[in-house]
Design a protein around this motif. Structure first.
Motif, mmCIF file in Angstrom:
data_model
loop_
_atom_site.group_PDB
_atom_site.id
_atom_site.type_symbol
_atom_site.label_atom_id
_atom_site.label_comp_id
_atom_site.label_asym_id
_atom_site.label_seq_id
_atom_site.Cartn_x
_atom_site.Cartn_y
_atom_site.Cartn_z
ATOM 1 N N PRO A 92 0.805 -1.227 0.000
ATOM 2 C CA PRO A 92 0.000 0.000 0.000
ATOM 3 C C PRO A 92 0.835 1.274 0.000
ATOM 4 O O PRO A 92 0.306 2.356 -0.247
ATOM 5 C CB PRO A 92 -0.818 -0.121 1.291
ATOM 6 N N TYR A 96 -0.089 3.767 -7.490
ATOM 7 C CA TYR A 96 -0.807 2.772 -8.281
ATOM 8 C C TYR A 96 0.020 2.218 -9.434
ATOM 9 O O TYR A 96 0.077 1.002 -9.626
ATOM 10 C CB TYR A 96 -2.125 3.351 -8.825
ATOM 11 N N GLU A 97 0.628 3.075 -10.225
ATOM 12 C CA GLU A 97 1.361 2.616 -11.415
ATOM 13 C C GLU A 97 2.472 1.628 -11.054
ATOM 14 O O GLU A 97 2.613 0.586 -11.700
ATOM 15 C CB GLU A 97 1.937 3.809 -12.203
ATOM 16 N N TRP A 99 2.742 -0.133 -8.226
ATOM 17 C CA TRP A 99 2.091 -1.303 -7.625
ATOM 18 C C TRP A 99 1.553 -2.229 -8.714
ATOM 19 O O TRP A 99 1.801 -3.422 -8.696
ATOM 20 C CB TRP A 99 0.958 -0.820 -6.704
ATOM 21 N N TRP A 100 0.841 -1.667 -9.667
ATOM 22 C CA TRP A 100 0.237 -2.457 -10.733
ATOM 23 C C TRP A 100 1.297 -3.097 -11.623
ATOM 24 O O TRP A 100 1.155 -4.241 -12.050
ATOM 25 C CB TRP A 100 -0.725 -1.598 -11.551
ATOM 26 N N SER A 117 -8.715 -2.435 -10.812
ATOM 27 C CA SER A 117 -9.469 -1.333 -10.202
ATOM 28 C C SER A 117 -9.183 -1.162 -8.706
ATOM 29 O O SER A 117 -9.765 -0.289 -8.069
ATOM 30 C CB SER A 117 -10.968 -1.551 -10.418
ATOM 31 N N VAL A 118 -8.294 -1.963 -8.157
ATOM 32 C CA VAL A 118 -7.962 -1.863 -6.731
ATOM 33 C C VAL A 118 -7.018 -0.677 -6.509
ATOM 34 O O VAL A 118 -6.080 -0.466 -7.267
ATOM 35 C CB VAL A 118 -7.300 -3.173 -6.231
ATOM 36 N N ASP A 119 -7.288 0.054 -5.453
ATOM 37 C CA ASP A 119 -6.387 1.126 -5.041
ATOM 38 C C ASP A 119 -5.477 0.535 -3.968
ATOM 39 O O ASP A 119 -5.954 0.095 -2.918
ATOM 40 C CB ASP A 119 -7.183 2.297 -4.478
ATOM 41 N N VAL A 121 -3.745 1.667 -1.714
ATOM 42 C CA VAL A 121 -3.871 2.304 -0.398
ATOM 43 C C VAL A 121 -4.866 1.539 0.479
ATOM 44 O O VAL A 121 -4.743 1.528 1.702
ATOM 45 C CB VAL A 121 -4.307 3.780 -0.569
ATOM 46 N N ASN A 122 -5.828 0.853 -0.154
ATOM 47 C CA ASN A 122 -6.860 0.126 0.587
ATOM 48 C C ASN A 122 -6.455 -1.288 0.987
ATOM 49 O O ASN A 122 -7.232 -1.989 1.626
ATOM 50 C CB ASN A 122 -8.147 0.085 -0.234
#
Length: 180
Positions: A92, A96-97, A99-100, A117-119, A121-122
């Motif tokens: 987290p 995003y970029e 992480w993905w 579509s997962v963030d 941070v969550n």
């Protein structure tokens, strides 16, 4: 045995070539023996005929690497893949970029659609804290692996197409969903 496998493959190619759309999925030209078999009527003893109910050689199910089995190597590679999936997912702290970019290559195409579509941070987990354990070996193509993290034990569902292909993540189930 080899002749029976060839017959099964030729039979499948013949059936695929007769599909209503005209696209049997294989654009490779047929071999002369396949063309000869297609024009000659098949007799009951013909190796090209696959009779329903007869045992078939499952090795043709995955032509790129053979039929997988559960052995120590499969368990080890499944556990390693689950830890890699969970390790990439439990970040987290990343944007995003980034992480993905780390997670997507470890997922099947279907899972990639879902997890895109997962963030991050969550995601409550931040790190894998122990050894992964394969908990379900009911199919050599699918593995359920429990992976302990600082947020509890996740269950990672993996799949593979053959003995020679990599395990890919299908689903990452958090602890509360796995125990509920």
């Amino acid at each position: 045995m080899r002749q029976g496998c060839l017959g099964l493959v030729v039979g499948v190619l013949l059936i695929a070539g007769c599909s209503p759309s005209g696209t049997g999925g294989d654009t490779t030209p047929s071999t002369p023996s396949a063309s000869a078999s297609a024009s000659a009527p098949a007799s009951p003893a013909s190796p090209e005929v696959v009779t329903p109910g007869e045992p078939q050689d499952d090795s043709v199910a995955s032509p790129d690497g053979g039929v997988p089995v559960w052995d120590d190597s499969a368990r080890s590679s499944a556990a390693t893949a689950a830890v890699a999936v969970m390790g990439a997912f439990a970040r987290p702290d990343l944007g995003y970029e980034e992480w993905w970019a780390g997670l997507e290559p470890l997922l099947s195409p279907a899972a990639a659609e879902v997890y895109a579509s997962v963030d991050p941070v969550n995601v409550p987990a931040r790190t894998v804290t122990g050894a992964a354990v394969v908990v379900d070996e009911s199919s050599p193509y699918v593995a359920f692996v429990q992976v302990p993290t600082d947020a509890g034990t996740y269950t990672v569902l993996l799949s593979r197409e053959s003995a020679a292909t990599a395990w890919l993540g299908e689903r990452i189930t958090p602890p509360e969903a796995a125990s509920g």
